[in-house]
Scaffold this motif. Structure first.
Motif, PDB file in Angstrom:
ATOM      1  N   GLU A 268      67.317  42.778  24.072  1.00  0.00           N
ATOM      2  CA  GLU A 268      67.808  44.045  23.684  1.00  0.00           C
ATOM      3  C   GLU A 268      66.191  45.359  23.648  1.00  0.00           C
ATOM      4  O   GLU A 268      66.781  46.551  23.954  1.00  0.00           O
ATOM      5  CB  GLU A 268      67.912  44.347  22.146  1.00  0.00           C
ATOM      6  CG  GLU A 268      66.467  43.569  21.551  1.00  0.00           C
ATOM      7  CD  GLU A 268      66.244  42.490  20.739  1.00  0.00           C
ATOM      8  OE1 GLU A 268      65.139  42.603  19.755  1.00  0.00           O
ATOM      9  OE2 GLU A 268      66.853  40.998  21.177  1.00  0.00           O
ATOM     10  N   VAL A 269      65.695  44.947  24.286  1.00  0.00           N
ATOM     11  CA  VAL A 269      65.029  45.803  24.541  1.00  0.00           C
ATOM     12  C   VAL A 269      64.639  46.429  26.218  1.00  0.00           C
ATOM     13  O   VAL A 269      64.352  46.991  26.492  1.00  0.00           O
ATOM     14  CB  VAL A 269      63.151  45.641  24.220  1.00  0.00           C
ATOM     15  CG1 VAL A 269      61.648  46.107  24.921  1.00  0.00           C
ATOM     16  CG2 VAL A 269      63.086  45.470  22.884  1.00  0.00           C
ATOM     17  N   ALA A 270      65.188  44.715  26.629  1.00  0.00           N
ATOM     18  CA  ALA A 270      64.694  44.874  28.215  1.00  0.00           C
ATOM     19  C   ALA A 270      66.424  45.707  28.766  1.00  0.00           C
ATOM     20  O   ALA A 270      65.499  46.925  29.404  1.00  0.00           O
ATOM     21  CB  ALA A 270      65.080  43.430  28.827  1.00  0.00           C
ATOM     22  N   ALA A 271      67.300  45.892  28.146  1.00  0.00           N
ATOM     23  CA  ALA A 271      68.624  46.547  28.117  1.00  0.00           C
ATOM     24  C   ALA A 271      68.076  48.422  27.771  1.00  0.00           C
ATOM     25  O   ALA A 271      69.156  49.015  28.231  1.00  0.00           O
ATOM     26  CB  ALA A 271      69.190  46.726  26.909  1.00  0.00           C
ATOM     27  N   LEU A 272      66.757  48.690  27.546  1.00  0.00           N
ATOM     28  CA  LEU A 272      66.495  49.975  27.464  1.00  0.00           C
ATOM     29  C   LEU A 272      66.041  50.166  29.416  1.00  0.00           C
ATOM     30  O   LEU A 272      65.944  51.295  29.309  1.00  0.00           O
ATOM     31  CB  LEU A 272      65.064  50.708  27.018  1.00  0.00           C
ATOM     32  CG  LEU A 272      66.156  49.709  25.472  1.00  0.00           C
ATOM     33  CD1 LEU A 272      64.345  49.715  24.746  1.00  0.00           C
ATOM     34  CD2 LEU A 272      66.725  50.673  24.795  1.00  0.00           C
ATOM     35  N   ASN A 273      66.057  48.934  30.009  1.00  0.00           N
ATOM     36  CA  ASN A 273      65.522  49.549  31.627  1.00  0.00           C
ATOM     37  C   ASN A 273      66.721  50.735  32.068  1.00  0.00           C
ATOM     38  O   ASN A 273      65.631  51.491  32.548  1.00  0.00           O
ATOM     39  CB  ASN A 273      65.573  48.490  32.403  1.00  0.00           C
ATOM     40  CG  ASN A 273      64.924  48.081  33.312  1.00  0.00           C
ATOM     41  OD1 ASN A 273      63.769  47.899  33.417  1.00  0.00           O
ATOM     42  ND2 ASN A 273      66.140  48.962  34.346  1.00  0.00           N
ATOM     43  N   GLU A 274      67.975  50.810  32.206  1.00  0.00           N
ATOM     44  CA  GLU A 274      68.656  52.219  32.600  1.00  0.00           C
ATOM     45  C   GLU A 274      67.969  53.201  31.764  1.00  0.00           C
ATOM     46  O   GLU A 274      67.636  53.700  33.124  1.00  0.00           O
ATOM     47  CB  GLU A 274      69.833  51.347  32.561  1.00  0.00           C
ATOM     48  CG  GLU A 274      71.013  51.531  33.458  1.00  0.00           C
ATOM     49  CD  GLU A 274      71.471  53.463  33.274  1.00  0.00           C
ATOM     50  OE1 GLU A 274      71.829  53.882  33.443  1.00  0.00           O
ATOM     51  OE2 GLU A 274      70.965  54.027  31.876  1.00  0.00           O
ATOM     52  N   PRO A 275      68.549  53.468  30.520  1.00  0.00           N
ATOM     53  CA  PRO A 275      67.708  54.980  29.881  1.00  0.00           C
ATOM     54  C   PRO A 275      66.492  54.576  30.629  1.00  0.00           C
ATOM     55  O   PRO A 275      66.006  56.246  30.447  1.00  0.00           O
ATOM     56  CB  PRO A 275      68.416  54.703  28.727  1.00  0.00           C
ATOM     57  CG  PRO A 275      68.742  52.787  28.052  1.00  0.00           C
ATOM     58  CD  PRO A 275      68.479  52.923  29.645  1.00  0.00           C
ATOM     59  N   MET A 276      65.759  53.772  30.565  1.00  0.00           N
ATOM     60  CA  MET A 276      63.723  54.607  30.340  1.00  0.00           C
ATOM     61  C   MET A 276      64.034  55.862  32.067  1.00  0.00           C
ATOM     62  O   MET A 276      63.411  55.637  32.511  1.00  0.00           O
ATOM     63  CB  MET A 276      63.005  53.297  30.279  1.00  0.00           C
ATOM     64  CG  MET A 276      63.388  53.417  28.840  1.00  0.00           C
ATOM     65  SD  MET A 276      63.048  54.282  28.048  1.00  0.00           S
ATOM     66  CE  MET A 276      64.308  54.767  27.221  1.00  0.00           C
ATOM     67  N   ALA A 277      64.793  54.661  33.314  1.00  0.00           N
ATOM     68  CA  ALA A 277      64.363  54.650  34.835  1.00  0.00           C
ATOM     69  C   ALA A 277      65.400  56.093  34.428  1.00  0.00           C
ATOM     70  O   ALA A 277      64.506  57.122  35.385  1.00  0.00           O
ATOM     71  CB  ALA A 277      66.065  54.099  35.237  1.00  0.00           C
ATOM     72  N   VAL A 278      66.272  56.878  33.521  1.00  0.00           N
ATOM     73  CA  VAL A 278      66.712  58.317  33.665  1.00  0.00           C
ATOM     74  C   VAL A 278      65.376  58.777  32.928  1.00  0.00           C
ATOM     75  O   VAL A 278      65.227  60.037  34.071  1.00  0.00           O
ATOM     76  CB  VAL A 278      67.652  58.366  32.775  1.00  0.00           C
ATOM     77  CG1 VAL A 278      68.139  60.136  33.061  1.00  0.00           C
ATOM     78  CG2 VAL A 278      69.032  57.348  33.390  1.00  0.00           C
ATOM     79  N   SER A 279      64.870  58.441  32.107  1.00  0.00           N
ATOM     80  CA  SER A 279      63.350  58.694  31.445  1.00  0.00           C
ATOM     81  C   SER A 279      62.864  58.809  32.594  1.00  0.00           C
ATOM     82  O   SER A 279      61.803  60.294  32.852  1.00  0.00           O
ATOM     83  CB  SER A 279      63.245  58.508  30.317  1.00  0.00           C
ATOM     84  OG  SER A 279      63.992  58.333  29.207  1.00  0.00           O
TER      85      SER A 279
END
Length: 346
Positions: free
Chosen positions: A137-148
């Motif tokens: 579930e933390v790895a799933a943050l990869n895409e939005p964190m790339a936006v940031s």
């Protein structure tokens, strides 16, 4: 024919969980079993629309849209020609690399499905492998964190810059984390929801500002000192503003507080509103737009792995796929959730 369950739009404000054919990988493809997937503001936008126009430029009628573009999963099948990937590898995905269209954003496949086909799978281009020390579930943050990360890269913020991020949702909080990891000396996060401001402090912001209750100008001047615009009028000493909220009031607030040669990075989808061009002129304010993640999608992965406990704080709700309707109800209700991640049974 093997089938799987997949989430798609089901009309305005509704999703449907449908049975569809499970993809079969070709020699250059891999099949992932999805283990977690985030719900994005873009998914909510598609639900407000009720789907996607079949021929958008012609105003075609709406058709169902497969949802989800923030997945993490594990390889369960790999084609004979695939290099660098094997069954059991845990991966995050670049949804924009799919040849049949952006995953979850009008393409053939959506990532809020039990399985996802990665066409022409290539490490470093379509997927990146991450270790089992990081929860799915933390790895799933990869895409939005790339936006940031792209927004922060666009800001060119330096260690001696003073920065304020408007909007303490996942993108804004992600930007705050990246700014601090970049070595930026002072980062303020502004929002109108106290719980979000508490989270901003928890992930490393130096200060917070409740723009519904505090005088923004006075607070920023207190935190960043006093400077001036091109006409010598007093302004806070803030160097960089990042708009991760998208409200017209934020843009107006920035223009009213921008010192000479300040920079504004616009990462949120903007609402219609009037722009004070004269105010921008008086500060020689530089407006920088930030869209997506041209190079950042896997640039962020190693640091997400290293600091995964910090990024985990961004997740407000973990909802099982069996209860995916509730997950979208949370995402659709303003103020009910910050970051909702749907989890799939092992």
């Amino acid at each position: 024919m093997a089938t799987m369950k997949s989430v798609q739009t089901g009309g305005v404000g509704r999703i449907e969980v449908v049975d569809v054919e499970r993809p079969v990988p070709g020699p250059k493809d891999v099949l992932l079993r999805i283990r977690a997937g985030g719900i994005c503001g873009t998914d909510v936008t598609f639900l407000h629309m009720g789907g996607m126009p079949a021929r958008a430029h012609l105003g075609g009628e709406l058709v169902p849209l497969a949802l989800g573009h923030e997945p993490a999963g594990e390889v369960v099948e790999a084609g004979a020609e695939v290099m660098g990937l094997k069954v059991g590898d845990r991966v995050v995905v670049n949804p924009q690399d799919a040849p049949t269209g952006i995953i979850g954003c009008g393409g053939r496949y959506g990532a809020l499905s039990e399985y996802l086909l990665i066409e022409n799978a290539q490490v470093g281009r379509s997927v990146a492998v991450f270790p089992d020390t990081v929860p799915f579930e933390v790895a799933a943050l990869n895409e939005p964190m790339a936006v940031s990360r792209h927004a922060v890269n666009r800001s060119q913020a330096a260690p001696d810059d003073k920065v304020v991020v408007f909007g303490a949702g996942p993108i804004g909080l992600g930007a705050a984390i990246w700014l601090k990891l970049r070595g930026v000396g002072h980062v303020v996060v502004a929002d109108v929801i106290p719980a979000r401001l508490e989270k901003a402090l928890a992930v490393g912001a130096d200060a917070v500002l409740n723009s519904a209750e505090e005088d923004v100008t006075a607070r920023l001047t207190e935190l960043h000192g006093q400077s001036a615009n091109a006409l010598g009028q007093p302004r806070p000493g803030t160097d960089v503003f990042i708009d991760a909220a998208g409200a017209p009031a934020v843009f107006n607030t920035v223009v009213a507080n921008a010192r000479w040669h300040a920079r504004l990075v616009m990462v949120a989808v903007q609402k219609k509103g009037e722009i004070d061009l004269g105010g921008m002129l008086r500060s020689e304010l530089t407006l920088v737009a930030s869209q997506g993640y041209p190079t950042e999608i896997f640039e962020v992965t190693p640091e997400l792995v290293e600091h995964h406990e910090r990024f985990a704080r961004l997740i407000s709700h973990r909802v099982p796929f069996a209860d995916v309707h509730r997950a979208f109800e949370l995402a659709l209700t303003p103020g009910a959730a910050e970051k909702v991640v749907v989890t799939f049974d092992a």
